[in-house]
Design a protein around this motif. Structure first.
Motif, mmCIF file in Angstrom:
data_model
loop_
_atom_site.group_PDB
_atom_site.id
_atom_site.type_symbol
_atom_site.label_atom_id
_atom_site.label_comp_id
_atom_site.label_asym_id
_atom_site.label_seq_id
_atom_site.Cartn_x
_atom_site.Cartn_y
_atom_site.Cartn_z
ATOM 1 N N GLN B 10 0.843 -1.196 0.000
ATOM 2 C CA GLN B 10 0.000 0.000 0.000
ATOM 3 C C GLN B 10 0.882 1.250 0.000
ATOM 4 N N LYS B 11 2.105 1.126 0.534
ATOM 5 C CA LYS B 11 3.026 2.261 0.609
ATOM 6 C C LYS B 11 3.585 2.503 -0.779
ATOM 7 N N GLY B 12 3.662 3.778 -1.140
ATOM 8 C CA GLY B 12 4.173 4.102 -2.459
ATOM 9 C C GLY B 12 5.684 4.204 -2.494
ATOM 10 N N GLY B 13 6.267 3.966 -3.663
ATOM 11 C CA GLY B 13 7.683 4.202 -3.877
ATOM 12 C C GLY B 13 8.615 3.284 -3.125
ATOM 13 N N PRO B 131 0.229 1.272 -5.665
ATOM 14 C CA PRO B 131 0.285 1.420 -4.203
ATOM 15 C C PRO B 131 -1.104 1.577 -3.588
ATOM 16 N N ARG B 132 -1.867 0.488 -3.628
ATOM 17 C CA ARG B 132 -3.185 0.467 -2.990
ATOM 18 C C ARG B 132 -3.579 -0.977 -2.805
ATOM 19 N N LEU B 133 -4.598 -1.250 -1.966
ATOM 20 C CA LEU B 133 -4.999 -2.631 -1.692
ATOM 21 C C LEU B 133 -6.328 -2.972 -2.337
ATOM 22 N N GLU B 154 12.622 1.854 5.790
ATOM 23 C CA GLU B 154 12.325 3.094 6.518
ATOM 24 C C GLU B 154 11.080 2.865 7.357
ATOM 25 N N TYR B 155 10.912 3.686 8.374
ATOM 26 C CA TYR B 155 9.799 3.503 9.308
ATOM 27 C C TYR B 155 8.439 3.569 8.606
ATOM 28 N N ALA B 156 8.270 4.532 7.683
ATOM 29 C CA ALA B 156 6.950 4.750 7.062
ATOM 30 C C ALA B 156 6.476 3.492 6.347
ATOM 31 N N ALA B 159 5.493 0.405 8.716
ATOM 32 C CA ALA B 159 4.230 0.528 9.435
ATOM 33 C C ALA B 159 3.043 0.015 8.633
ATOM 34 N N THR B 160 3.202 -0.103 7.311
ATOM 35 C CA THR B 160 2.036 -0.478 6.514
ATOM 36 C C THR B 160 1.993 -1.977 6.193
ATOM 37 N N ARG B 163 -1.174 -4.064 7.095
ATOM 38 C CA ARG B 163 -2.364 -3.901 6.252
ATOM 39 C C ARG B 163 -2.352 -4.839 5.060
#
Ligand SMILES: Nc1ncnc2c1ncn2[C@@H]1O[C@H](COP(=O)(O)OP(=O)(O)OP(=O)(O)O)[C@@H](O)[C@H]1O
Ligand SMILES: Nc1ncnc2c1ncn2[C@@H]1O[C@H](COP(=O)(O)OP(=O)(O)OP(=O)(O)O)[C@@H](O)[C@H]1O
Ligand SMILES: [Mg+2]
Ligand SMILES: [Mg+2]
Lengths: 259, 259
Positions: B10-13, B131-133, B154-156, B159-160, B163
């Motif tokens: 889901q996270k982009g890039g 970048p989506r579910l 990276e942290y961001a 965290a995903t 999901r």
């Protein structure tokens, strides 16, 4: 009277959330009243302020789906940033995401109506959008006065700018005649990469004076935000990333006062 | 008989497209027959092989929306990679994106039926998801035998991950009982960043042996692909990025032969 600015890019990971968090923090530290709205079902914005997606609160989902007054879903961001408020997305499951997006598909002006009520309370309202151009991003463009496009200083991100421009023109034509360009922001410019100078040149050639003079460098300090749960100016004001966002805020305030 | 692997986050890039391109190229250079399917309306995969979104051809859109036989939308990737084929998304406008996603919303097994016909022709079929579910990613999970999740170091991004696991479990329960985990891949690990060691530790602690031993380092050489229009092994086999994807391909082949 505040301006609503949608932060959009179809490309993922280009610095949409980081720009909302850090630019918002800098403008609020310069005495502007700022609201950040987490439009992205990923809940990345909320995580940057410790308003985790596991929290018990309510957010934009409840305003959009259930008609809860938007004033009920506004949270303070940080003890040292009293002028910076947050609306977390609060979308946690696929079902909730379906309801959230479905509400905006049915009524494209819904977000615009929800935000109208708080627009007078802020100088800047930034909408942090997910990496896509359909809803919820379309609804954000309908509600916005202008849009800001972060462009990661790499070929992959540069190639998708045309699509954002086309999508924004379509929204302007069909739903929101006032939608203008707030600006294009070059992010994650890496001095080590051989292509950086060339990519910057191509972006400036193509987009001309709509590109901010300030460039955000690649700075690992910025990637610590989701772990520290506060903007970079709160923990390392002298870092290259913090200094760049401070400079960007100054550039924006100078342009706004000149308008 | 090939296996279908959805590359999701889901996270982009985080390196979904880069992993499809480079892992696909390495496996095909090791004599495996590989098909890459561009599921993402951004058309990032096609751009990495010069099959630009401005092209006149047809792609996955025409198979999904118009029922064109999938064999008609398969293109060769590169003169020196004869065993690597591409299906470009070919989604160029918001209207087309609406039709593309709408077709999958109406019939969740559509993609699975489309790909069944070519599955025997390949050893690996990678689906490069946006970048989506929700759709088109959900349809990819329904069609897949397993899924691969790139996790940017990276942290961001970390965290995903929860999901994606939840969304995959839901697809497994409702639509595709065979859906398994292909693996989690740590990408863009930056030696300069203080948090890298800690993030790697946390990922390995949380996901255990489902994390590939190979870690992809941050290497600006990889970001040149959309401009060079070929995988990194075609222009710089000795770069850290190329060596890492070669090692990953070897790790996967060793595991597969052991199964
Ligand atoms: N200038 C920078 N230098 C280094 N790292 C950065 C910079 N800006 C953002 N990052 C990091 O890069 C990653 C992507 O940034 P961010 O999440 O802000 O992008 P995004 O466009 O919001 O992503 P998404 O498309 O998933 O919403 C994050 O891990 C963030 O911490
Ligand atoms: N290991 C790496 N080191 C440095 N740069 C990388 C690496 N892998 C990918 N990149 C670059 O980082 C950017 C993001 O990678 P990529 O486009 O593959 O991610 P993605 O997950 O497919 O993004 P999206 O969410 O938009 O689909 C691209 O510009 C790519 O060239
Ligand atoms: Mg974001
Ligand atoms: Mg991609």
């Amino acid at each position: 009277m505040g301006q609503i600015i949608a932060i959009v890019s179809q490309k993922g990971g280009v610095g949409k959330t980081s720009t909302a968090v850090n630019l918002g923090a800098c403008l609020s530290a310069m005495k502007k009243r700022v609201l950040l709205v987490g439009m992205d079902p990923q809940c990345g914005l909320a995580r940057c302020f410790g308003l985790d997606d596991t929290g018990a609160g309510i957010g934009l989902l409840e305003s959009i789906r259930d008609g809860v007054a938007v004033s009920e879903v506004i949270y303070p961001s940080h003890a040292r940033l009293p002028r910076l408020d947050i609306i977390p997305a609060n979308v946690r499951t696929m079902t909730e995401e379906g309801q959230y997006i479905g509400s905006m598909d049915r009524e494209i002006n819904l977000l615009s109506r929800v935000l109208e009520r708080v627009k007078p309370d802020y100088d800047y309202i930034f909408l942090d959008c997910p990496p896509r151009l359909n809803n919820p991003t379309q609804a954000a463009l309908v509600a916005a006065d202008s849009y800001l496009v972060p462009i990661q200083c790499e070929y992959a991100s540069m190639a998708t700018v045309g699509r954002v421009l086309r999508a924004a023109l379509e929204v302007r034509r069909l739903h929101n005649a006032r939608l203008g360009i707030f600006g294009f922001l070059i992010t994650m410019a890496d001095k080590r990469a051989a292509f950086t100078v060339k990519v910057v040149q191509e972006i400036r050639l193509y987009l001309k004076d709509r590109v901010f003079r300030t460039i955000i460098p690649r700075d690992p300090k910025l990637a610590e935000i989701p772990n520290r749960r506060e903007p970079v100016i709160a923990y390392d004001l002298q870092s290259p990333g913090a200094r760049a966002y401070v400079q960007l805020a100054r550039e924006i305030l100078a342009a706004d006062s000149g308008r």
